[in-house]
Write an enzyme that holds these catalytic residues in place. Structure first.
Site, PDB file in Angstrom:
ATOM      1  N   ASP A 172       0.802  -1.229   0.000  1.00 44.20           N
ATOM      2  CA  ASP A 172       0.000   0.000   0.000  1.00 44.20           C
ATOM      3  C   ASP A 172       0.833   1.278   0.000  1.00 44.20           C
ATOM      4  O   ASP A 172       0.295   2.373  -0.049  1.00 44.20           O
ATOM      5  CB  ASP A 172      -0.947  -0.001   1.207  1.00 44.20           C
ATOM      6  N   TYR A 264      10.497   4.396   1.628  1.00 46.02           N
ATOM      7  CA  TYR A 264      11.407   3.397   2.213  1.00 46.02           C
ATOM      8  C   TYR A 264      12.855   3.562   1.752  1.00 46.02           C
ATOM      9  O   TYR A 264      13.761   3.006   2.382  1.00 46.02           O
ATOM     10  CB  TYR A 264      10.911   1.978   1.908  1.00 46.02           C
TER      11      TYR A 264
HETATM   12  N1  LIG Z   1       2.217  -4.964   1.982  1.00 46.72           N
HETATM   13  C1  LIG Z   1       1.957  -3.856   2.670  1.00 46.72           C
HETATM   14  O1  LIG Z   1       2.111  -2.769   2.166  1.00 46.72           O
HETATM   15  C2  LIG Z   1       1.483  -3.953   4.087  1.00 46.72           C
HETATM   16  C3  LIG Z   1       0.878  -2.880   4.720  1.00 46.72           C
HETATM   17  C4  LIG Z   1       0.518  -3.014   6.059  1.00 46.72           C
HETATM   18  C5  LIG Z   1       0.733  -4.222   6.716  1.00 46.72           C
HETATM   19  N2  LIG Z   1       1.334  -5.231   6.051  1.00 46.72           N
HETATM   20  C6  LIG Z   1       1.584  -6.543   6.655  1.00 46.72           C
HETATM   21  O2  LIG Z   1       0.352  -7.091   7.109  1.00 46.72           O
HETATM   22  C7  LIG Z   1       0.630  -8.069   8.100  1.00 46.72           C
HETATM   23  C8  LIG Z   1      -0.224  -7.836   9.314  1.00 46.72           C
HETATM   24  O3  LIG Z   1       0.291  -6.754  10.057  1.00 46.72           O
HETATM   25  P1  LIG Z   1      -0.214  -6.402  11.534  1.00 46.72           P
HETATM   26  O4  LIG Z   1       0.641  -5.286  12.013  1.00 46.72           O
HETATM   27  O5  LIG Z   1      -1.666  -6.212  11.537  1.00 46.72           O
HETATM   28  O6  LIG Z   1       0.190  -7.727  12.334  1.00 46.72           O
HETATM   29  P2  LIG Z   1      -0.594  -8.456  13.506  1.00 46.72           P
HETATM   30  O7  LIG Z   1       0.420  -9.263  14.235  1.00 46.72           O
HETATM   31  O8  LIG Z   1      -1.435  -7.488  14.247  1.00 46.72           O
HETATM   32  O9  LIG Z   1      -1.608  -9.419  12.728  1.00 46.72           O
HETATM   33  C9  LIG Z   1      -1.236 -10.558  12.071  1.00 46.72           C
HETATM   34  C10 LIG Z   1      -2.190 -11.699  12.408  1.00 46.72           C
HETATM   35  O10 LIG Z   1      -1.738 -12.841  11.698  1.00 46.72           O
HETATM   36  C11 LIG Z   1      -1.901 -13.971  12.538  1.00 46.72           C
HETATM   37  N3  LIG Z   1      -1.044 -15.045  12.049  1.00 46.72           N
HETATM   38  C12 LIG Z   1       0.290 -15.216  12.228  1.00 46.72           C
HETATM   39  N4  LIG Z   1       0.706 -16.309  11.575  1.00 46.72           N
HETATM   40  C13 LIG Z   1      -0.387 -16.842  10.966  1.00 46.72           C
HETATM   41  C14 LIG Z   1      -0.590 -17.960  10.102  1.00 46.72           C
HETATM   42  N5  LIG Z   1       0.403 -18.770   9.762  1.00 46.72           N
HETATM   43  N6  LIG Z   1      -1.834 -18.200   9.642  1.00 46.72           N
HETATM   44  C15 LIG Z   1      -2.870 -17.390   9.988  1.00 46.72           C
HETATM   45  N7  LIG Z   1      -2.727 -16.310  10.780  1.00 46.72           N
HETATM   46  C16 LIG Z   1      -1.500 -16.029  11.255  1.00 46.72           C
HETATM   47  C17 LIG Z   1      -1.589 -13.467  13.915  1.00 46.72           C
HETATM   48  O11 LIG Z   1      -2.121 -14.308  14.922  1.00 46.72           O
HETATM   49  C18 LIG Z   1      -2.226 -12.082  13.885  1.00 46.72           C
HETATM   50  O12 LIG Z   1      -3.542 -12.108  14.359  1.00 46.72           O
HETATM   51  C19 LIG Z   1       2.130  -7.971   8.354  1.00 46.72           C
HETATM   52  O13 LIG Z   1       2.808  -8.911   7.564  1.00 46.72           O
HETATM   53  C20 LIG Z   1       2.458  -6.573   7.881  1.00 46.72           C
HETATM   54  O14 LIG Z   1       3.815  -6.419   7.599  1.00 46.72           O
HETATM   55  C21 LIG Z   1       1.703  -5.116   4.746  1.00 46.72           C
HETATM   56  O1  LIG Z   2       5.380   0.917  11.022  1.00 45.74           O
HETATM   57  P1  LIG Z   2       3.971   0.599  10.748  1.00 45.74           P
HETATM   58  O2  LIG Z   2       3.567  -0.760  11.268  1.00 45.74           O
HETATM   59  O3  LIG Z   2       3.020   1.710  11.101  1.00 45.74           O
HETATM   60  O4  LIG Z   2       3.853   0.505   9.170  1.00 45.74           O
HETATM   61  C1  LIG Z   2       4.499  -0.463   8.438  1.00 45.74           C
HETATM   62  C2  LIG Z   2       3.825  -0.571   7.095  1.00 45.74           C
HETATM   63  O5  LIG Z   2       4.020   0.680   6.437  1.00 45.74           O
HETATM   64  C3  LIG Z   2       3.469   0.794   5.150  1.00 45.74           C
HETATM   65  O6  LIG Z   2       2.071   0.734   5.254  1.00 45.74           O
HETATM   66  C4  LIG Z   2       1.367   1.909   5.748  1.00 45.74           C
HETATM   67  C5  LIG Z   2       0.575   2.454   4.649  1.00 45.74           C
HETATM   68  O7  LIG Z   2       1.457   2.916   3.702  1.00 45.74           O
HETATM   69  C6  LIG Z   2      -0.363   3.527   5.083  1.00 45.74           C
HETATM   70  O8  LIG Z   2      -1.219   3.860   4.060  1.00 45.74           O
HETATM   71  C7  LIG Z   2      -1.219   3.151   6.188  1.00 45.74           C
HETATM   72  O9  LIG Z   2      -2.224   2.254   5.808  1.00 45.74           O
HETATM   73  O10 LIG Z   2      -0.431   2.676   7.202  1.00 45.74           O
HETATM   74  C8  LIG Z   2       0.416   1.601   6.833  1.00 45.74           C
HETATM   75  C9  LIG Z   2       1.173   1.315   8.081  1.00 45.74           C
HETATM   76  O11 LIG Z   2       0.957   2.173   9.130  1.00 45.74           O
HETATM   77  C10 LIG Z   2       4.059  -0.283   4.286  1.00 45.74           C
HETATM   78  O12 LIG Z   2       3.579  -0.268   2.977  1.00 45.74           O
HETATM   79  C11 LIG Z   2       3.849  -1.653   4.887  1.00 45.74           C
HETATM   80  O13 LIG Z   2       4.465  -2.620   4.087  1.00 45.74           O
HETATM   81  C12 LIG Z   2       4.425  -1.693   6.280  1.00 45.74           C
HETATM   82  O14 LIG Z   2       4.102  -2.911   6.905  1.00 45.74           O
HETATM   83 MN   LIG Z   3       4.400  -2.184   1.951  1.00 43.91          MN
END
Ligand SMILES: NC(=O)c1ccc[n+]([C@@H]2O[C@H](COP(=O)([O-])OP(=O)(O)OC[C@H]3O[C@@H](n4cnc5c(N)ncnc54)[C@H](O)[C@@H]3O)[C@@H](O)[C@H]2O)c1
Ligand SMILES: O=P(O)(O)OC[C@H]1O[C@H](O[C@H]2[C@H](O)[C@@H](O)[C@@H](O)O[C@@H]2CO)[C@H](O)[C@@H](O)[C@@H]1O
Ligand SMILES: [Mn+2]
Length: 452
Positions: A172, A264
């Site tokens: 995102d 980043y």
């Molecule tokens: N691609 C992006 O741009 C983007 C943006 C925001 C968050 N994220 C990612 O989204 C994910 C969630 O972030 P968060 O901060 O909410 O984390 P979080 O720890 O709050 O939530 C993750 C959930 O996944 C569950 N989980 C862990 N392993 C699992 C498995 N094998 N099967 C099913 N469930 C499982 C956990 O119990 C937890 O409830 C992270 O990987 C984060 O980096 C990606």
């Molecule tokens: O440090 P965090 O956990 O706050 O954020 C890590 C993530 O940062 C990006 O996602 C942002 C996103 O860009 C923004 O729109 C909004 O939804 O908040 C997110 C996180 O706060 C990044 O793209 C992710 O890959 C990271 O996990």
């Molecule tokens: Mn990302």
């Protein structure tokens, strides 16, 4: 429009309530028949699910079913879409990754540098297992993945499932940056058309147009140079750490004015500055544990107790809307353009074909059709090739249980560089990740010969 059956994997994620609000906001674009949450942590998921049940009852009465489960068959049978957002090891392991790196004087970050490597080595196994499980119950579902580090996860899934055309990794961050561009331009984000290239969390906007083809790039650049850059998306607009990160974009555009950078890149272009401003006792992971996680959990408690959304602070965010609009374009053959992660195959013509690159693509029910980028200039090519080699070596270390490839990866990473430091960090990461990483073999450190 056919109504979709959706499973949210990582139902207990801190992003799930925002995702639900976004599904409600986007119900005309992406109508749903059912939503199921799946998570491995019963309690964590239950809190979020019970709160979402309250929201959905009020705001999505036409939804036919909402369930949450830890049973894979129940979760994955007969679904059209899986939105995956898991965090193997949880936020506690994120904090540990950041602290280990910082103790060695290196950037401590969720997806960049050693933190990204440690997190990648944790995520890959779970992601492969999940794809296999989803495929065994719903062979034709679209699997949209947010799980980080998306660059390494994408590379690993491409290696494990090279023939699977219905897995799409997305991020995102480019969209969140475009929300800020839209605010500067006083337009809607969905009216903007980006040109962009790079790897995940490692890319540049080369142009920004509106739908009429007007070039808005210079207006954005001069705004950033004259007035700075700030986050605008609801989730991050008031977050001091994100404000600092967005402000750093002005420095990057001043130093490298050719293109508009992903936020980043600050970790790779100014690693020392990033380390200097960190507090090992209050890394970003700790801030999220004390901030977003507490906020989301107390919102859930409030919803569960009051059994109504009245008085609850609920917001739609770009994180949810982006995934949903991507899904809608795939489901309904909309042909809209989104920045997504795909196999290069000549898109960036002077980069190897098997790189997983982040570029704009038209999304139809046949999947992403990326637009050609052509040749990229030497500076970006050099940076990308170093980072790509690091990512590929991390994935190779995982699949081949190879210590030396992990050491090569960390040494190549711009946030590390020094081989002895890379080795110390790697050894500490191995120790800290004993419950998550595969065992790595072949530590070729040559012992001092015994004196005669
Ligand atoms: N691609 C992006 O741009 C983007 C943006 C925001 C968050 N994220 C990612 O989204 C994910 C969630 O972030 P968060 O901060 O909410 O984390 P979080 O720890 O709050 O939530 C993750 C959930 O996944 C569950 N989980 C862990 N392993 C699992 C498995 N094998 N099967 C099913 N469930 C499982 C956990 O119990 C937890 O409830 C992270 O990987 C984060 O980096 C990606
Ligand atoms: O440090 P965090 O956990 O706050 O954020 C890590 C993530 O940062 C990006 O996602 C942002 C996103 O860009 C923004 O729109 C909004 O939804 O908040 C997110 C996180 O706060 C990044 O793209 C992710 O890959 C990271 O996990
Ligand atoms: Mn990302």
């Amino acid at each position: 429009m056919k109504k979709q059956k959706l499973v949210v994997v990582g139902g207990g994620s801190t992003y799930t309530p925002g995702m639900i609000m976004s599904l409600i906001e986007e119900k005309e674009n992406f109508p749903l028949k059912s939503i199921t949450f799946y998570d491995t942590d019963v309690e964590r998921q239950e809190k979020v699910a019970k709160a979402c049940e309250v929201i959905l009852k009020e705001k999505y009465p036409e939804l036919e079913a909402f369930h949450y489960t830890t049973d894979k068959e129940e979760a994955f049978s007969n679904v059209d879409f899986a939105f995956v957002q898991i965090r193997t090891g949880g936020l506690a392991m994120r904090e540990q990754d950041e602290q280990i790196s910082l103790k060695h004087g290196v950037v401590g970050q969720e997806t960049c540098g050693p933190g990204g490597m440690a997190y990648g080595m944790r995520s890959i196994g779970d992601m492969i297992e999940l794809v296999n499980d989803i495929r065994s119950y719903s062979p034709d579902a679209w699997i949209l993945n947010y799980t980080n580090p998306a660059a390494i996860v994408a590379e690993a899934l491409n290696r494990a499932f090279p023939e699977d055309k219905k897995i799409l990794n997305i991020c995102d961050m480019p969209a969140a940056i475009m929300v800020s561009y839209a605010s500067i331009l006083k337009r809607e984000i969905w009216d903007l058309v980006p040109e962009y290239f790079g790897l995940n969390h490692f890319g540049w906007f080369t142009k920004l147009y509106d739908k009429e083809g007007n070039d808005l790039t210079d207006e954005i650049k001069s705004h950033i140079l004259n007035h700075g850059f700030l986050p605008e998306d609801s989730e991050i607009v008031n977050d001091p750490s994100w404000i600092k990160t967005f402000k750093q974009v002005k420095t990057m555009v001043t130093d490298f004015p050719e293109y508009l950078p992903n936020t980043y890149l600050q970790y790779y272009l100014y690693p020392q500055e990033m380390v200097d401003k960190e507090d090992v006792c209050n890394t970003r992971g700790r801030q999220v544990i004390n901030g977003r996680e507490k906020r989301v959990h107390s919102l859930c408690d409030q919803l569960i107790e009051n059994k109504t959304t009245d008085g609850a602070h609920l917001e739609v965010d770009i994180h949810g809307c982006y995934m949903i609009r991507v899904a809608a374009s795939l489901a309904y053959n909309n042909g809209d353009t989104f920045i997504v992660i795909v196999k290069n195959n000549g898109i960036i013509s002077n980069l190897q074909d098997d790189a997983m690159v982040e570029v704009p693509a038209q999304l139809t029910n046949h999947g992403p059709k990326p637009f050609a980028v052509g040749k990229i200039p030497t500076f970006y090519k050099g940076l990308i090739e170093g980072q790509l080699a690091y990512e590929k070596l991390v994935v190779a270390a995982f699949f081949e249980n190879d210590y030396n490839k992990a050491l090569q990866a960390l040494t190549l990473n711009r946030t590390v560089v020094n081989a002895p430091v890379a080795r110390e960090i790697l050894d500490d990461m191995i120790e800290a990740n004993r419950n998550y990483w595969p065992e790595l073999n072949g530590n070729l450190k040559v012992k001092e010969p015994a004196s005669v």
